[in-house]
Design a protein around this motif. Structure first.
Motif, PDB file in Angstrom:
ATOM      1  N   ASP A 157       0.847  -1.194   0.000  1.00  0.00           N
ATOM      2  CA  ASP A 157       0.000   0.000   0.000  1.00  0.00           C
ATOM      3  C   ASP A 157       0.883   1.244   0.000  1.00  0.00           C
ATOM      4  N   LEU A 158       0.946   1.918  -1.153  1.00  0.00           N
ATOM      5  CA  LEU A 158       1.694   3.172  -1.307  1.00  0.00           C
ATOM      6  C   LEU A 158       0.747   4.319  -1.640  1.00  0.00           C
ATOM      7  N   SER A 159      -0.513   4.153  -1.340  1.00  0.00           N
ATOM      8  CA  SER A 159      -1.531   5.097  -1.790  1.00  0.00           C
ATOM      9  C   SER A 159      -1.494   6.398  -1.007  1.00  0.00           C
ATOM     10  N   THR A 184       5.314 -11.907  -7.603  1.00  0.00           N
ATOM     11  CA  THR A 184       4.280 -12.861  -7.996  1.00  0.00           C
ATOM     12  C   THR A 184       3.385 -13.293  -6.847  1.00  0.00           C
ATOM     13  N   GLU A 185       3.821 -13.061  -5.593  1.00  0.00           N
ATOM     14  CA  GLU A 185       3.000 -13.425  -4.433  1.00  0.00           C
ATOM     15  C   GLU A 185       1.990 -12.345  -4.072  1.00  0.00           C
ATOM     16  N   LEU A 186       2.095 -11.170  -4.695  1.00  0.00           N
ATOM     17  CA  LEU A 186       1.266 -10.025  -4.309  1.00  0.00           C
ATOM     18  C   LEU A 186      -0.212 -10.309  -4.541  1.00  0.00           C
ATOM     19  N   ARG A 187      -1.006 -10.047  -3.506  1.00  0.00           N
ATOM     20  CA  ARG A 187      -2.458 -10.235  -3.585  1.00  0.00           C
ATOM     21  C   ARG A 187      -3.231  -8.921  -3.469  1.00  0.00           C
ATOM     22  N   GLU A 188      -2.660  -7.941  -2.772  1.00  0.00           N
ATOM     23  CA  GLU A 188      -3.352  -6.670  -2.589  1.00  0.00           C
ATOM     24  C   GLU A 188      -2.420  -5.529  -2.993  1.00  0.00           C
ATOM     25  N   LEU A 189      -2.848  -4.730  -3.967  1.00  0.00           N
ATOM     26  CA  LEU A 189      -2.034  -3.636  -4.486  1.00  0.00           C
ATOM     27  C   LEU A 189      -2.827  -2.342  -4.429  1.00  0.00           C
ATOM     28  N   GLY A 200       1.391   4.152 -19.692  1.00  0.00           N
ATOM     29  CA  GLY A 200       0.511   4.266 -20.842  1.00  0.00           C
ATOM     30  C   GLY A 200      -0.731   3.411 -20.701  1.00  0.00           C
ATOM     31  N   THR A 201      -1.090   2.709 -21.773  1.00  0.00           N
ATOM     32  CA  THR A 201      -2.292   1.869 -21.771  1.00  0.00           C
ATOM     33  C   THR A 201      -1.969   0.411 -21.434  1.00  0.00           C
ATOM     34  N   GLU A 202      -0.718   0.129 -21.053  1.00  0.00           N
ATOM     35  CA  GLU A 202      -0.284  -1.259 -20.880  1.00  0.00           C
ATOM     36  C   GLU A 202      -0.388  -1.757 -19.444  1.00  0.00           C
ATOM     37  N   TRP A 203      -1.073  -0.992 -18.588  1.00  0.00           N
ATOM     38  CA  TRP A 203      -1.131  -1.395 -17.179  1.00  0.00           C
ATOM     39  C   TRP A 203      -1.866  -2.709 -16.984  1.00  0.00           C
ATOM     40  N   CYS A 204      -2.876  -2.963 -17.780  1.00  0.00           N
ATOM     41  CA  CYS A 204      -3.612  -4.236 -17.653  1.00  0.00           C
ATOM     42  C   CYS A 204      -2.714  -5.425 -17.980  1.00  0.00           C
ATOM     43  N   GLN A 205      -1.957  -5.309 -19.086  1.00  0.00           N
ATOM     44  CA  GLN A 205      -1.067  -6.406 -19.462  1.00  0.00           C
ATOM     45  C   GLN A 205      -0.005  -6.658 -18.400  1.00  0.00           C
ATOM     46  N   SER A 206       0.507  -5.584 -17.791  1.00  0.00           N
ATOM     47  CA  SER A 206       1.529  -5.745 -16.759  1.00  0.00           C
ATOM     48  C   SER A 206       0.978  -6.494 -15.559  1.00  0.00           C
ATOM     49  N   LEU A 207      -0.196  -6.080 -15.105  1.00  0.00           N
ATOM     50  CA  LEU A 207      -0.801  -6.713 -13.937  1.00  0.00           C
ATOM     51  C   LEU A 207      -1.098  -8.176 -14.195  1.00  0.00           C
ATOM     52  N   SER A 208      -1.688  -8.466 -15.333  1.00  0.00           N
ATOM     53  CA  SER A 208      -2.078  -9.845 -15.626  1.00  0.00           C
ATOM     54  C   SER A 208      -0.870 -10.746 -15.877  1.00  0.00           C
ATOM     55  N   SER A 209       0.247 -10.161 -16.315  1.00  0.00           N
ATOM     56  CA  SER A 209       1.448 -10.961 -16.601  1.00  0.00           C
ATOM     57  C   SER A 209       2.182 -11.368 -15.338  1.00  0.00           C
ATOM     58  N   TYR A 210       2.202 -10.474 -14.332  1.00  0.00           N
ATOM     59  CA  TYR A 210       3.083 -10.699 -13.185  1.00  0.00           C
ATOM     60  C   TYR A 210       2.370 -10.963 -11.864  1.00  0.00           C
ATOM     61  N   LEU A 211       1.085 -10.648 -11.777  1.00  0.00           N
ATOM     62  CA  LEU A 211       0.385 -10.771 -10.493  1.00  0.00           C
ATOM     63  C   LEU A 211      -0.803 -11.721 -10.602  1.00  0.00           C
ATOM     64  N   PRO A 212      -0.565 -12.995 -10.832  1.00  0.00           N
ATOM     65  CA  PRO A 212      -1.663 -13.945 -11.081  1.00  0.00           C
ATOM     66  C   PRO A 212      -2.597 -14.144  -9.895  1.00  0.00           C
ATOM     67  N   LEU A 214      -3.627 -11.735  -7.730  1.00  0.00           N
ATOM     68  CA  LEU A 214      -4.137 -10.451  -7.254  1.00  0.00           C
ATOM     69  C   LEU A 214      -5.626 -10.533  -6.925  1.00  0.00           C
ATOM     70  N   THR A 215      -5.976 -10.060  -5.726  1.00  0.00           N
ATOM     71  CA  THR A 215      -7.382 -10.002  -5.316  1.00  0.00           C
ATOM     72  C   THR A 215      -7.872  -8.572  -5.180  1.00  0.00           C
ATOM     73  N   VAL A 216      -6.977  -7.635  -4.799  1.00  0.00           N
ATOM     74  CA  VAL A 216      -7.357  -6.232  -4.615  1.00  0.00           C
ATOM     75  C   VAL A 216      -6.522  -5.361  -5.537  1.00  0.00           C
ATOM     76  N   LEU A 217      -7.205  -4.574  -6.386  1.00  0.00           N
ATOM     77  CA  LEU A 217      -6.540  -3.638  -7.294  1.00  0.00           C
ATOM     78  C   LEU A 217      -7.140  -2.262  -7.078  1.00  0.00           C
ATOM     79  N   SER A 218      -6.351  -1.360  -6.498  1.00  0.00           N
ATOM     80  CA  SER A 218      -6.831  -0.011  -6.223  1.00  0.00           C
ATOM     81  C   SER A 218      -5.877   0.993  -6.862  1.00  0.00           C
ATOM     82  N   LEU A 219      -6.328   1.605  -7.960  1.00  0.00           N
ATOM     83  CA  LEU A 219      -5.505   2.545  -8.730  1.00  0.00           C
ATOM     84  C   LEU A 219      -6.258   3.845  -8.953  1.00  0.00           C
TER      85      LEU A 219
END
Length: 500
Positions: A157-159, A184-189, A200-212, A214-219
């Motif tokens: 949590d860096l929000s 890869t262990e991250l569940r809450e971001l 840019g527009t690549e945030w979805c690809q980054s998240l789906s590639s490295y954080l399989p 993930l349960t909480v996504l707050s951006l």
């Protein structure tokens, strides 16, 4: 007897284990080196000792530092958690080498302090961390790449609620992809307020590639842009999605309805467009849905399935339209329902009377017609706004009887008629009452029992009230605003400070 003897023999080893563990827990002590590091850490921080409820109590004379406020140790006496949130720490983190030598730390919480510096690279040495919370702590500038060494993190949590726009916390070099590629262990971001525009527009690809996992996504307010890529659908465990206040300029993906664990979806002020998928309303576990302030977003509210989990529905300032389904009563947990400034029409379902957990209702600035439902069973109701619609009919005691928590009522700008029910002025918690621009008739003597109430604002303008204004009207001690203009009263208002 033999059975009891056998049972005792059988249970004795387990009791010894349990009792042994308990004795061990009681007798375990903070190691001297850990205590020394904690005292050094306290000495490096600048904070207000009159406001700190943890650091200020750390005392050399208290030998058992594992019992210090905010400190947790393992059974061997190593410090594994520091909860130093909201301690008014203003500086010293950059020189807190003692903190970075607490190698057994698994949990670090420095939220809600006032550092006003970059995140120290020394935190990257705490490689056993599973939970790191630096939210709203005043950190600015580039998030250091060395934090990507924290490969065991489960929650990050860096929000920040109020980002520094001159020196925003940001992920630029490295960008989001490089920062999370080893996490890869991250569940809450939680990165609300962090500038992610470099992604840019690549945030979805980054998240789906490295954080399989993930349960909480707050951006929220991260300067990310749309579209919301199909790759995000690979994050099957997502339960919370908060993307508010980003210029996504896109439609809401239909596949969001396939997130079977989705509890909360908030997309307010995202410049959304197109038609919102109705199936998302029917996700069985969904509790909170906020689509407000998306004026180009179309949609309607579907028939609800029995035993729905929704607690909050906020659609204000969207282009949603149509009527409300009678099945709204199936949402027995619904507590907040906001549809102001939309294009809804038709009657307000009488079944809303069955919403026993309803606390906040705002249907203002729509085209609702017909009568107002009775809310007697909504004992938790505090805020009721049905203004600027085409509602008709009479108000009776039955509409509000027993609603002792009501603070705010606005029924202005409708076509309600009949006499004003005295009971509405006697509601014990009511502070503001707006009945202006309707067709109420009769004399204003309903204030007679309101002298002990909390009412401070009453607006009765533009009705058909008549007779003399009773003197008791102006003896209500808390009343600050009283608007009675455009009626048929005789005499004058004794106090112009009340609005006349």
């Amino acid at each position: 007897m033999r059975f009891l003897h056998f049972l005792w023999i059988f249970l004795t080893p387990f009791l010894q284990i349990l009792l042994g563990n308990e004795i061990f827990l009681v007798s375990s002590q903070c190691l001297d080196d850990q205590k020394s590091l904690l005292l050094q850490l306290k000495g490096s921080f600048q904070y207000d000792s009159t406001l700190s409820n943890k650091l200020a109590r750390w005392n050399q004379n208290r030998t058992e530092c594992c019992n210090w406020d905010g400190v947790t140790c393992d059974l061997s006496g190593h410090v594994i958690a520091l909860e130093l949130d909201n301690q008014t720490i203003s500086s010293g983190i950059e020189n807190a080498s003692a903190l970075f030598r607490l190698q057994y730390l698994e949990r670090l919480n420095l939220a809600y302090n006032k550092f006003n510096v970059s995140i120290p690279v020394g935190i990257g040495n705490l490689t056993n961390l599973k939970y790191l919370n630096l939210s709203n702590a005043g950190f600015v500038g580039q998030i250091p790449m060395i934090l990507s060494r924290l490969t065991r993190l489960i929650t990050l949590d860096l929000s920040t609620l109020f980002p520094d726009f001159d020196q925003p916390l940001k992920l630029e070099n490295p960008n989001l992809s490089h920062f999370i590629e080893n996490s890869t262990e991250l569940r809450e971001l939680y990165l609300d307020g962090v500038d992610l525009s470099a992604q840019g527009t690549e945030w979805c690809q980054s998240l789906s590639s490295y954080l399989p996992n993930l349960t909480v996504l707050s951006l929220r307010t991260c300067r990310i842009s749309g579209p919301v890529d199909e790759s995000l659908s690979n994050l099957h465990f997502l339960s919370i999605i908060h993307l508010d206040q980003n210029n996504l300029s896109t439609t809401v993906p239909e596949y969001f309805a396939n997130f079977s664990n989705l509890i909360s979806l908030t997309l307010s002020s995202c410049n959304l467009r197109g038609t919102f998928p109705e199936r998302i309303f029917q996700v069985p576990v969904l509790e909170s849905l906020d689509l407000s302030n998306n004026e180009l977003l179309l949609g309607s509210i579907p028939i609800f399935l029995p035993n729905g989990s929704l607690r909050r529905i906020i659609l204000s300032y969207t282009n949603f339209s149509g009527s409300l389904p009678d099945t709204i009563s199936d949402l027995q947990n619904l507590s907040r329902f906001e549809l102001s400034n939309c294009n809804f029409s038709g009657p307000i379902p009488s079944t809303m009377a069955n919403l026993t957990n309803l606390a906040y209702l705002d249907l203002s600035f729509n085209n609702f017609t017909g009568s107002i439902p009775h809310f007697q069973r909504s004992k938790k109701l505090t805020h009721l706004d049905l203004s600027r619609n085409g509602l008709t009919g009479l108000l009776s005691r039955a509409h509000f009887e027993g609603l002792s928590e009501l603070v705010y009522i606005n029924l202005g700008d409708n076509s309600l008629n009949g006499t004003l029910p005295a009971y509405i002025f006697e509601l014990p918690s009511l502070q503001q009452l707006f009945l202006n621009s309707n067709q109420f008739v009769g004399q204003v003597d309903e204030f007679r029992n309101a002298s002990s109430s909390l009412l401070d604002t009453v607006d009765l303008r533009n009705n058909h009230l008549n007779g003399s204004i009773p003197k008791s009207t102006f003896e209500i001690g808390r009343l600050k605003v009283l608007s009675l203009s455009s009626n048929f009263f005789r005499g004058s208002c004794p106090s112009t400070s009340l609005g006349g």
